[in-house]
Scaffold this motif. Structure first.
Motif, mmCIF file in Angstrom:
data_model
loop_
_atom_site.group_PDB
_atom_site.id
_atom_site.type_symbol
_atom_site.label_atom_id
_atom_site.label_comp_id
_atom_site.label_asym_id
_atom_site.label_seq_id
_atom_site.Cartn_x
_atom_site.Cartn_y
_atom_site.Cartn_z
ATOM 1 N N ASN A 89 0.860 -1.186 0.000
ATOM 2 C CA ASN A 89 0.000 0.000 0.000
ATOM 3 C C ASN A 89 0.894 1.232 0.000
ATOM 4 N N PRO A 90 1.427 1.611 -1.159
ATOM 5 C CA PRO A 90 2.444 2.661 -1.213
ATOM 6 C C PRO A 90 1.919 4.081 -0.969
ATOM 7 N N ARG A 91 0.633 4.245 -0.652
ATOM 8 C CA ARG A 91 0.119 5.590 -0.396
ATOM 9 C C ARG A 91 -0.286 5.791 1.061
ATOM 10 N N SER A 92 0.053 4.857 1.925
ATOM 11 C CA SER A 92 -0.362 4.950 3.318
ATOM 12 C C SER A 92 0.647 5.751 4.133
ATOM 13 N N ARG A 93 0.281 6.975 4.438
ATOM 14 C CA ARG A 93 1.141 7.827 5.262
ATOM 15 C C ARG A 93 1.217 7.288 6.685
ATOM 16 N N TYR A 94 0.173 6.639 7.135
ATOM 17 C CA TYR A 94 0.152 6.060 8.474
ATOM 18 C C TYR A 94 1.291 5.055 8.635
ATOM 19 N N LEU A 95 1.508 4.212 7.619
ATOM 20 C CA LEU A 95 2.583 3.223 7.692
ATOM 21 C C LEU A 95 3.954 3.882 7.753
ATOM 22 N N LEU A 96 4.112 4.975 7.029
ATOM 23 C CA LEU A 96 5.386 5.695 7.070
ATOM 24 C C LEU A 96 5.632 6.237 8.476
ATOM 25 N N GLY A 97 4.579 6.752 9.113
ATOM 26 C CA GLY A 97 4.706 7.229 10.498
ATOM 27 C C GLY A 97 5.055 6.089 11.454
ATOM 28 N N GLN A 98 4.439 4.931 11.245
ATOM 29 C CA GLN A 98 4.750 3.771 12.089
ATOM 30 C C GLN A 98 6.195 3.325 11.909
ATOM 31 N N LEU A 99 6.675 3.371 10.676
ATOM 32 C CA LEU A 99 8.065 2.999 10.412
ATOM 33 C C LEU A 99 9.013 3.968 11.104
ATOM 34 N N GLN A 100 8.686 5.238 11.039
ATOM 35 C CA GLN A 100 9.524 6.250 11.684
ATOM 36 C C GLN A 100 9.564 6.023 13.196
ATOM 37 N N ARG A 101 8.414 5.745 13.809
ATOM 38 C CA ARG A 101 8.380 5.480 15.260
ATOM 39 C C ARG A 101 9.159 4.220 15.608
ATOM 40 N N THR A 102 9.060 3.186 14.768
ATOM 41 C CA THR A 102 9.775 1.934 15.041
ATOM 42 C C THR A 102 11.285 2.147 14.976
ATOM 43 N N TYR A 103 11.759 2.876 13.966
ATOM 44 C CA TYR A 103 13.195 3.153 13.858
ATOM 45 C C TYR A 103 13.666 4.004 15.046
ATOM 46 N N ALA A 104 12.876 4.978 15.439
ATOM 47 C CA ALA A 104 13.264 5.837 16.579
ATOM 48 C C ALA A 104 13.353 5.007 17.860
ATOM 49 N N LEU A 105 12.370 4.125 18.061
ATOM 50 C CA LEU A 105 12.398 3.272 19.257
ATOM 51 C C LEU A 105 13.579 2.315 19.205
ATOM 52 N N ARG A 106 13.882 1.803 18.046
ATOM 53 C CA ARG A 106 15.030 0.881 17.898
ATOM 54 C C ARG A 106 16.334 1.602 18.224
ATOM 55 N N LEU A 107 16.492 2.831 17.709
ATOM 56 C CA LEU A 107 17.700 3.609 18.029
ATOM 57 C C LEU A 107 17.788 3.895 19.524
ATOM 58 N N GLU A 108 16.679 4.259 20.132
ATOM 59 C CA GLU A 108 16.680 4.559 21.570
ATOM 60 C C GLU A 108 17.046 3.324 22.377
#
Length: 177
Positions: free
Chosen positions: A145-164
């Protein structure tokens, strides 16, 4: 007087008609040319030469050739399909959201590489692996689903949590960040 009685009273008037009906032949035979035409239309029967000139097949010889022509045309079309190479389906160009996810993944990899390399203790590994698996799942969902902005936000949160979590694991190992 019954209805049948009235019929018997009128019989003398119909005697002439009855006599004419009795004079008709009991069986009527069609002419020979009709029988020849019927015989020509029966399957497996060869028409007589005199009848063959009057049959539709004799007048229009191309009528019986159309199945052959259709068959040859279909065979030719099939041969063309077999010979002409089919185009390989091309993958569509990545959408803007997919390119942003790729850029985000690149930045995440750079941030992880910038951290000091230390062995993370066993207590941190399951959580870090879970976050990596979640990031992979989110990337697969973005591909579907390449138009889902929600998924992009979830990916960003997951990467941030992984870095933390990685930074906390490094700190707990006693290495400076």
């Amino acid at each position: 007087m019954t209805p049948h009685d009235s019929d018997h009273d009128e019989l003398p008037a119909h005697d002439e008609l009855s006599a004419r009906l009795r004079a008709l032949p009991t069986e009527r035979v069609p002419p020979a040319r009709v029988w020849q035409g019927i015989a020509a239309q029966l399957p497996g029967q060869a028409p007589a030469p005199a009848v063959a000139a009057r049959t539709p097949a004799a007048r229009w010889p191309h009528r019986h050739r159309w199945p052959l022509r259709v068959g040859l045309g279909m065979a030719a079309a099939l041969a063309v399909l077999m010979v002409v190479p089919t185009p390989i389906p091309q993958t569509p160009a990545p959408s803007l959201l997919q390119r942003q996810a790729d850029a985000m993944a690149g930045e995440y990899q750079q941030a992880i590489a910038a951290l000091p390399s230390a062995d993370v203790t066993d207590e941190w590994r399951p959580a870090l692996h879970e976050l990596d698996a979640s990031a992979d799942t989110i990337r697969a969902a973005i591909a579907e689903n390449p138009r889902s902005r929600y998924l992009l936000g979830q990916l960003q949160r997951t990467y941030a949590l992984r870095l933390e979590l990685t930074q906390q694991a490094v700190l707990s190992a006693g290495l400076p960040t």
